[in-house]
Design an enzyme around this catalytic site. Sequence first.
Site, PDB file in Angstrom:
ATOM      1  CB  CYS A  18       4.227  13.363  -4.560  1.00 22.64           C
ATOM      2  SG  CYS A  18       5.895  14.074  -5.023  1.00 22.64           S
ATOM      3  CG  ASP A  19       2.144  10.326  -0.311  1.00 26.43           C
ATOM      4  OD1 ASP A  19       2.356  11.742  -0.199  1.00 26.43           O
ATOM      5  OD2 ASP A  19       2.954   9.641   0.634  1.00 26.43           O
ATOM      6  CB  SER A  20      -2.766  12.400  -0.533  1.00 27.74           C
ATOM      7  OG  SER A  20      -2.533  11.606   0.528  1.00 27.74           O
ATOM      8  CB  VAL A  23       6.552  13.169   0.878  1.00 33.71           C
ATOM      9  CG1 VAL A  23       6.803  14.489   1.993  1.00 33.71           C
ATOM     10  CG2 VAL A  23       5.869  12.069   1.541  1.00 33.71           C
TER      11      VAL A  23
END
Length: 150
Positions: A18-20, A23
């Site tokens: 996931c990203d920041s 998601v």
Amino acid sequence: MKPADWLILQKKVRFGDCDSAGVIHFHNLLKWSHEAWEESIEIYGIPSQDIFPDFSIRKSQIIFPIVNCEANFLAPIKIGDLLKVKIVPHKINTHLFQVNSFFIKNGNKVAEGKIIHCSLDIDSRDKIELPDQLERWIEASNVSTNLKEC
């Protein structure tokens, strides 16, 4: 073995996927799509070294570069989500095949990936026919494209 055994797989979304924003990072969908068809052929009974080149032993003389890929996100995919991954491969012509991947969460399609591969000779880079094993996997998979398990 039933087609669902090699066409419907599971993927758990991990923190590192996931990203920041929490998601999945966009590139992971295509990575998972490719990993899913690799896993699918192994479950079907085709050893990966028969399909993918291992330059230390050179068992396979064929490479499958990606010539087109797409990813569509239909709903957020977050840390901890358990996804079903439905694989739908089909032959385009003698040297091209496509693998569609449908990512399903709680019965709803949340994403889809499409990868098109070209079959090439590893040395000359000339287009060559798909190997028989891969054709059999595609044919066996297409017998049951209406899988209701998802």
